[in-house]
Design a protein around this motif. Sequence first.
Motif, PDB file in Angstrom:
ATOM      1  N   LEU A 128       0.916  -1.115  -0.155  1.00  0.00           N
ATOM      2  CA  LEU A 128      -0.086   0.056   0.095  1.00  0.00           C
ATOM      3  C   LEU A 128       0.894   1.424   0.120  1.00  0.00           C
ATOM      4  N   GLN A 131       0.872   3.452  -3.566  1.00  0.00           N
ATOM      5  CA  GLN A 131      -0.282   4.053  -3.767  1.00  0.00           C
ATOM      6  C   GLN A 131      -0.864   5.093  -2.621  1.00  0.00           C
ATOM      7  N   ALA A 132      -0.274   4.926  -1.382  1.00  0.00           N
ATOM      8  CA  ALA A 132      -0.416   6.084  -0.412  1.00  0.00           C
ATOM      9  C   ALA A 132       0.446   6.995  -0.715  1.00  0.00           C
ATOM     10  N   ILE A 138      -5.274   6.252   1.824  1.00  0.00           N
ATOM     11  CA  ILE A 138      -6.243   5.063   1.536  1.00  0.00           C
ATOM     12  C   ILE A 138      -6.780   4.679   2.969  1.00  0.00           C
ATOM     13  N   LYS A 139      -8.004   4.352   2.745  1.00  0.00           N
ATOM     14  CA  LYS A 139      -8.619   3.948   3.912  1.00  0.00           C
ATOM     15  C   LYS A 139      -9.286   2.348   3.691  1.00  0.00           C
ATOM     16  N   THR A 186      -5.818   3.609   8.034  1.00  0.00           N
ATOM     17  CA  THR A 186      -5.741   4.800   7.082  1.00  0.00           C
ATOM     18  C   THR A 186      -4.234   5.110   6.944  1.00  0.00           C
ATOM     19  N   LEU A 304      -8.284  -4.053   2.286  1.00  0.00           N
ATOM     20  CA  LEU A 304      -7.688  -3.026   1.543  1.00  0.00           C
ATOM     21  C   LEU A 304      -7.086  -3.692   0.055  1.00  0.00           C
TER      22      LEU A 304
END
Length: 695
Positions: A128, A131-132, A138-139, A186, A304
Amino acid sequence: MSLPLHQSVKGKLLTLTLIPIVLTLLALIGLTAYWTSSYVNRQLYMKVAADLSVARSTLQMMQDRQLERLQQLSNAWHIHRNMTDDQRSLLNALVNQIRDRHDFDFLRLLDMQQLEQARQNEPSLAPLIAQAMEGKGIKGLSVIELEEMRHIHPDLAELATIQVVPTPRARPSDKSRETRAMFVRTLYPVFDADGEPAFLLDGGVMLNHNLQFVDTIRELVYGPDTLPEGGIGTVTLFLDDIRITTNVPAPGSQLTDTLQERAIGTRISEEVYNRVLDEELMWLDRAFVVSDWYVSAYEPIYDLHNQLIGVLYAGFSEGPFIRAYLRTLLELGAILAIILLISALLVWRSASQLFAPVKRIHQSVMEVRAGNNQARIGRLDTGDEMADLAHHFDAMLNELDARQTTIRQSAERLEHLVEERTLSLTRKTLELVEHIELLKATREELFTKEKLAVLGELTAGIAHEINNPAAVILGHMDLLQAELGPDAADVQEEIDTVIEQVYRIQAIINNLLQYSRPDQVIDQLQVIDINRTIEDTQALVRHALDKKGIGITLDFTEICDVEGNRQQIQQVLINLLLNAANAMENKGNILVRTRPWHAPDGAEGVCIHVEDRGQGISEAVLDKIFDPFFTTREGGNGLGLSISRSLTRRYGGDLRVKSTPGHGSTFTVLLRAKALIRHDDEATMQQLLAGLGVA
């Protein structure tokens, strides 16, 4: 005598009247129950679907709110890429304050070096990061393993552990503890003064044991007056099939705010598991939850990475609704029962008035049946068909009474005549029976005398002819023994056997001479050692058995001596042993056993069993083997077993047989210690045939 209600005309009329009413009421109850059930079920499933939607929205709002907080933090900070250690410590302290104030279970500020380490040590975070760091944040939900939680924060692992509780109707599993945890997680980047991502905010709220989450949803959808009295509204979050947070009460407890009174650690039922976790479909139906039935809604939830990680549930107990439903049906049934009772009373009253004349006619008929021939209905004042029926019925009774008197007189005359004829027939029958019995006895006596006369003449001649050769054999055996001298020792056993058999012939000759004079028969009784007699008999049949390769096994017990004729008992044993050898097609052993025996009158005796392992005797043959001249062996004369049984019965004993086809036969010789001599003609004839050596 009055008829039972269900047999009376009044009762039948009442039944015919009430049946349509009852059927109508039952149909009304059935339709009401069906419509009510269908409507209530539809409403309940619509409600629980809406409850699940609220739970889903609440979980989504929790994620959105957490993302907003991290976004606000990121926008509020102006961070230099090259921070001093003191500045970094102050920033970490600020992050910890924000974590505690906003109820994060963990909140971290990760720089680029720490992110590189996270890629290696934290499998849930690594995919992740890229992408974050793009800036959108992101959540969602994330499942973190035990070791990864220890790397994130040392206290998380202990808070996350859940003991798995055995649950009825759940899919079988050996898992006893859940160490993973589900988080609302998050990720949001923090930019430096140049607008480049310098740090990553990573925050999460643990859902394991998170009672606030499920209780908040319960307060929203299951507030006061939303459920019937005693109803329980519940919300649950599952990690796989294990409840990690719930307000479903534990079995045998009341719902409280403590973890111990909640069903945390219990598992989802197998039927729900199959649909929601295996097929990844929504469940909207009644379901068994821990220990009771609930109107339930389940839907799968994803992390996620869009991997299925568990189930979100909302539902309420079914029992209060069923009780309310049954109470409604009961009230409806009670009202309809009262209506039915009132209708039955009205019909009963009308029927009583209508059938009063019928009841009077019925009573008169019952009195006549009971023997009161003078009973009559009398006059009825109804002025209808019933009055005419009563008049004709009384006239019929009068005519019937007259005819019965005539029949009774005729019957008495006929009975007297039958008694006279029966008495005469009985006397003649008795006289005929006496004549028949006398004729039968005379015929048997003549036949017996004729048979004994012929046998006597035959016996005297045969005895005279056999006695002379027997004496010659004895003389030559003595001469042979004298000629051989010492050399006779090699064949002494054979010489003794020949001499013994000659003496046996002489004993038979003596019996024959006695049977030639039936009125002077004297049984030559001896005290016999049965075990010794059996051993001596072996020598007599040894040669015949050796040729067939058959041996004899002896099984003796301590028994008493018996009275009888030793030669005749040997004759019976020889016959049984030879028959046993003939029945055995292959080599083997014949088992001879002796046991004590007690006669039916209590007298002491001896039982001899001769058992072979031959082909056995079929049932059709078994009933005939003791009949004279019946044989199944080629060259046999059919007299051996018949004579043997006669010899044993002559002294109060018997000869019996048990046989199983394919497994062999057992002949049993029964002998009394104290002989009971029989002098009947049948025994005499059988003994004579035995003396002829027919055995």
